[in-house]
Design a protein around this motif. Structure first.
Motif, PDB file in Angstrom:
ATOM      1  N   UNK A   8       1.794  16.368  -1.964  1.00 25.05           N
ATOM      2  CA  UNK A   8       2.201  15.852  -0.660  1.00 25.05           C
ATOM      3  C   UNK A   8       1.089  14.986  -0.082  1.00 25.05           C
ATOM      4  N   UNK A   9       1.500  13.907   0.554  1.00 20.62           N
ATOM      5  CA  UNK A   9       0.570  12.992   1.206  1.00 20.62           C
ATOM      6  C   UNK A   9       1.053  12.785   2.634  1.00 20.62           C
ATOM      7  N   UNK A  10       0.640  13.687   3.521  1.00 23.02           N
ATOM      8  CA  UNK A  10       1.073  13.646   4.910  1.00 23.02           C
ATOM      9  C   UNK A  10       0.183  12.711   5.722  1.00 23.02           C
ATOM     10  N   UNK A  11       0.737  12.269   6.860  1.00 26.50           N
ATOM     11  CA  UNK A  11      -0.024  11.403   7.752  1.00 26.50           C
ATOM     12  C   UNK A  11      -0.280  10.021   7.188  1.00 26.50           C
ATOM     13  N   UNK A  12       0.559   9.589   6.267  1.00 24.36           N
ATOM     14  CA  UNK A  12       0.407   8.271   5.647  1.00 24.36           C
ATOM     15  C   UNK A  12       1.714   7.501   5.804  1.00 24.36           C
ATOM     16  N   UNK A  13       1.622   6.293   6.327  1.00 26.39           N
ATOM     17  CA  UNK A  13       2.817   5.476   6.535  1.00 26.39           C
ATOM     18  C   UNK A  13       2.814   4.316   5.561  1.00 26.39           C
ATOM     19  N   UNK A  14       3.897   4.169   4.833  1.00 16.89           N
ATOM     20  CA  UNK A  14       4.023   3.105   3.844  1.00 16.89           C
ATOM     21  C   UNK A  14       4.449   1.821   4.542  1.00 16.89           C
ATOM     22  N   UNK A  15       3.645   0.777   4.363  1.00 16.23           N
ATOM     23  CA  UNK A  15       3.957  -0.524   4.959  1.00 16.23           C
ATOM     24  C   UNK A  15       4.731  -1.406   3.997  1.00 16.23           C
ATOM     25  N   UNK A  16       4.424  -1.290   2.718  1.00 15.04           N
ATOM     26  CA  UNK A  16       5.112  -2.112   1.715  1.00 15.04           C
ATOM     27  C   UNK A  16       4.951  -1.481   0.344  1.00 15.04           C
ATOM     28  N   UNK A  17       5.787  -1.913  -0.581  1.00 15.96           N
ATOM     29  CA  UNK A  17       5.690  -1.492  -1.977  1.00 15.96           C
ATOM     30  C   UNK A  17       5.697  -2.733  -2.855  1.00 15.96           C
ATOM     31  N   UNK A  18       5.106  -2.626  -4.009  1.00 16.09           N
ATOM     32  CA  UNK A  18       5.024  -3.769  -4.925  1.00 16.09           C
ATOM     33  C   UNK A  18       5.073  -3.259  -6.358  1.00 16.09           C
ATOM     34  N   UNK A  19       5.797  -3.984  -7.200  1.00 11.65           N
ATOM     35  CA  UNK A  19       5.878  -3.622  -8.617  1.00 11.65           C
ATOM     36  C   UNK A  19       5.110  -4.633  -9.459  1.00 11.65           C
ATOM     37  N   UNK A  20       4.248  -4.130 -10.322  1.00 12.07           N
ATOM     38  CA  UNK A  20       3.456  -4.997 -11.199  1.00 12.07           C
ATOM     39  C   UNK A  20       3.200  -4.253 -12.509  1.00 12.07           C
ATOM     40  N   UNK A  21       3.478  -4.933 -13.619  1.00 13.43           N
ATOM     41  CA  UNK A  21       3.275  -4.346 -14.950  1.00 13.43           C
ATOM     42  C   UNK A  21       4.015  -3.011 -15.108  1.00 13.43           C
ATOM     43  N   UNK A  22       5.220  -2.965 -14.590  1.00 11.01           N
ATOM     44  CA  UNK A  22       6.055  -1.781 -14.764  1.00 11.01           C
ATOM     45  C   UNK A  22       5.728  -0.623 -13.851  1.00 11.01           C
ATOM     46  N   UNK A  23       4.808  -0.820 -12.892  1.00 11.76           N
ATOM     47  CA  UNK A  23       4.403   0.271 -12.005  1.00 11.76           C
ATOM     48  C   UNK A  23       4.556  -0.144 -10.550  1.00 11.76           C
ATOM     49  N   UNK A  24       5.142   0.734  -9.758  1.00  7.70           N
ATOM     50  CA  UNK A  24       5.256   0.530  -8.322  1.00  7.70           C
ATOM     51  C   UNK A  24       4.034   1.113  -7.626  1.00  7.70           C
ATOM     52  N   UNK A  25       3.548   0.396  -6.608  1.00  2.00           N
ATOM     53  CA  UNK A  25       2.460   0.892  -5.777  1.00  2.00           C
ATOM     54  C   UNK A  25       2.900   0.860  -4.324  1.00  2.00           C
ATOM     55  N   UNK A  26       2.620   1.950  -3.614  1.00  2.00           N
ATOM     56  CA  UNK A  26       2.893   2.025  -2.171  1.00  2.00           C
ATOM     57  C   UNK A  26       1.596   1.773  -1.419  1.00  2.00           C
ATOM     58  N   UNK A  27       1.628   0.857  -0.454  1.00  2.00           N
ATOM     59  CA  UNK A  27       0.450   0.483   0.328  1.00  2.00           C
ATOM     60  C   UNK A  27       0.662   0.821   1.795  1.00  2.00           C
ATOM     61  N   UNK A  28      -0.446   1.150   2.501  1.00  2.00           N
ATOM     62  CA  UNK A  28      -0.360   1.291   3.943  1.00  2.00           C
ATOM     63  C   UNK A  28      -0.635  -0.059   4.606  1.00  2.00           C
ATOM     64  N   UNK A  29      -0.687  -0.082   5.918  1.00  2.00           N
ATOM     65  CA  UNK A  29      -0.818  -1.353   6.644  1.00  2.00           C
ATOM     66  C   UNK A  29      -2.171  -2.022   6.432  1.00  2.00           C
TER      67      UNK A  29
END
Length: 608
Positions: free
Chosen positions: A374-395
């Motif tokens: 679990x990763x609480x207290x984290x808000x995802x601003x955007x997601x991006x897919x590169x080389x077959x992997x998705x990454x979730x980023x904050x602001x």
């Protein structure tokens, strides 16, 4: 047909499922459970068995009596009897061996259900007692869902080999002329769409680990976490709040029930499927020792009018819905069930009731165990897919998690992160009202209709909820309390004239999201960039024609039906990821497809 012939010619002495992640058998006409039980027993006895065995059977409503106990397999027979579903149309998912053996019963007429189920079959078992005149139709329906080299076993029929060969099967010689054995090996393209396959994950090491990101830790996200973990997936659950179930899933209680309409509409069928599957999964959690705070006396729905009560009573009889599912009740019986006078007749759901959404979320995450981070207290601003992997980023651009699969279960924020065309979801503000020592103290069961009232114990009743589209006011409003009580008083006259001081009333405000068609968004998200670039070609597309964003799924816009829809949504998404048989008919899945609004835009030429 002797089942030994089936095992020898279809399963190949079970060797075909060896070391497989999934293996699916389709029985085109249910035999009361004998073949399923024998297949289950063979799976149990084989150390090289597949990881998950799916057995899908089409069953006519008239054949849905409780199975008999097989003398040679009394234990497995009794487990099947204990799990036997209500006799209502649709698909029923029964799970055994901690979900590693799954029986999906598709209840309906064979010719109709074969067009509705969606799966990739590895083996077929075909009985011919009622389909002599439609062999060609049935053979083509089987070819539509056959995997490469899928094997088939059937009772002999003079016209069957020709029908199978025309559909792309090759018939093999058998030592016994009483049977037909075949395998799917078409020499030409026989179908427009390929049946479901597991998500292709590019990195073999990642594929072995099966990592996923789930954004949102409410009912949708926690259900998805549990369903993925049950299949061995490791889940990173990201939540902007500091704990589970903080938005609408944090309400003190929620009601759950199916809906009955004058016609068996798509919404009614979907809600029925979600209701029944939720009951199954909640029971499994309770058997594992988790207290979900679930009521057990049923739920009463009050009709909006006398005409409405008559029409729904007629629909219940016309659809043949069993009393274990719903019962039409007159005003006198409704008042007896409620424990106080009601305004009109209605219908009673013996298996409906109220439950704690937060308790469900906690239990689902608990059973995920070490597979959950679990990763609480984290808000995802955007997601991006590169080389077959998705990454979730904050602001700030910080990477929060990465995986080949992302599921958006964060309600109103999901469409922004996904960048959905036309912004198809809208926010809904809902305010609850909690009453102490009111005229509703004697209420015995939850009451729903134009509003709802839930007895939470001595001198405590939950009422609600307002439905304020696009209202972002987080403060509790006196007008909301008044609205809630007035609507409940239209069902329960004892509340009429009750005027507590609004400043002494407790309440809670939460926000949900809905779509214009009031259906949820569940399933694989479209690759909208590619779709727009091919708008002309896709102007007449069907859902299966649309390009999909690899590894990106959504479960949001549940409105006020999160309890009923969330668990089924999680099972559907997990099945789509794994290439397993879908738990609902394909037409229902298409009605909740997150790409349906894009599809309409393409058909209307909005991108050309």
């Amino acid at each position: 047909m002797t089942h030994s012939f089936f095992f020898a010619n279809v399963l190949g002495s079970r060797a075909r499922w060896a070391q497989r992640r999934n293996f699916t058998v389709l029985q085109a006409e249910f035999d009361g459970g004998r073949l399923f039980i024998e297949t289950w027993a063979a799976w149990r006895a084989d150390p090289e068995r597949c990881e998950r065995l799916h057995f899908v059977a089409v069953a006519r409503p008239t054949t849905m009596d409780l199975p008999d106990v097989l003398p040679e397999q009394p234990t497995l027979s009794q487990l099947l009897i204990n799990a036997w579903p209500m006799r209502v149309a649709g698909q029923h998912r029964l799970e055994f061996e901690n979900g590693r053996v799954v029986l999906t019963l598709a209840i309906g007429e064979l010719e109709s259900m074969l067009q509705k189920i969606w799966l990739r079959a590895d083996a077929f078992y075909l009985r011919l007692s009622h389909i002599d005149a439609k062999l060609a139709y049935v053979a083509k329906a089987l070819a539509r869902v056959a995997g490469d080299q899928a094997t088939l076993c059937a009772e002999a029929h003079p016209e069957l080999p020709r029908a199978l060969e025309d559909a792309g099967f090759i018939c093999d010689e058998t030592p016994d002329a009483a049977y037909v054995s075949a395998r799917f090996a078409p020499r030409w393209r026989v179908r427009r769409h390929e049946p479901p396959l597991a998500l292709a994950i590019e990195d073999s090491q990642v594929q072995t680990l099966r990592d996923a990101i789930v954004i949102g830790a409410g009912l949708a996200g926690c259900a998805i976490t549990e369903r993925l973990a049950s299949r061995g997936w490791r889940v990173s659950l990201i939540e902007r709040h500091n704990d589970l179930a903080r938005d609408a899933s944090g309400n003190p209680a929620g009601v759950f029930h199916p809906i009955i309409w004058r016609d068996d509409s798509t919404a009614a069928r979907l809600t029925r499927a979600g209701f029944l599957y939720a009951l199954h999964r909640w029971s499994e959690l309770e058997r594992a020792g988790h207290n979900l705070g679930r009521s057990g006396q049923g739920l009463l729905q009050i009709a909006d009018s006398t005409d409405d009560a008559r029409a729904i009573a007629s629909a219940i009889e016309r659809f043949g819905l069993p009393p274990s599912y719903v019962v039409a009740v007159d005003e006198h019986e409704a008042s007896r069930l409620a424990g106080q006078p009601v305004a009109r007749a209605g219908w009673f759901f013996p298996q409906g009731g109220w439950i704690s959404p937060a308790a469900i979320c906690a239990a689902q995450c608990a059973v995920a165990g070490d597979l959950l981070t679990t990763r609480f207290g984290m808000e995802v601003a955007r997601i991006k897919r590169e080389n077959g992997t998705w990454t979730a980023f904050d602001s700030t651009g910080r990477a929060l998690a990465e995986a080949p699969v992302v599921i958006l279960a964060n309600a109103g924020d999901a469409q922004r992160i996904a960048g959905l065309h036309g912004l198809p979801t809208r926010g809904v503000r809902g305010q609850l009202t909690l009453l102490d020592a009111s005229p509703l103290d004697g209420l015995r069961v939850p009451i729903v209709g134009d509003g709802y009232a839930v007895p939470l114990g001595a001198h405590r009743t939950l009422t609600g909820a307002t439905y304020d589209i696009d209202d972002i006011n987080m403060r509790i409003q006196a007008a909301g309390h008044t609205e809630n009580l007035e609507r409940v008083a239209m069902m329960l006259p004892a509340l009429a004239g009750f005027e507590p001081r609004s400043e002494t009333l407790e309440g809670r405000v939460a926000f949900r999201s809905v779509t214009s068609d009031r259906m949820p968004m569940i399933g694989a998200l479209a690759d909208e960039t590619t779709a727009r670039a091919n708008a002309a070609r896709l102007s007449g597309a069907w859902p299966l024609d649309l390009p999909r964003a690899p590894g990106l799924y959504g479960a949001f816009a549940f409105g006020s039906r999160g309890l009923v829809w969330s668990t089924l949504a999680a099972e559907l998404i997990a099945a789509q990821i794994e290439g397993e048989p879908w738990p609902v008919e394909r037409e229902l899945a298409e009605a909740i497809d997150p790409a349906r609004f894009l599809l309409r835009a393409l058909r209307h030429g909005e991108f050309t």
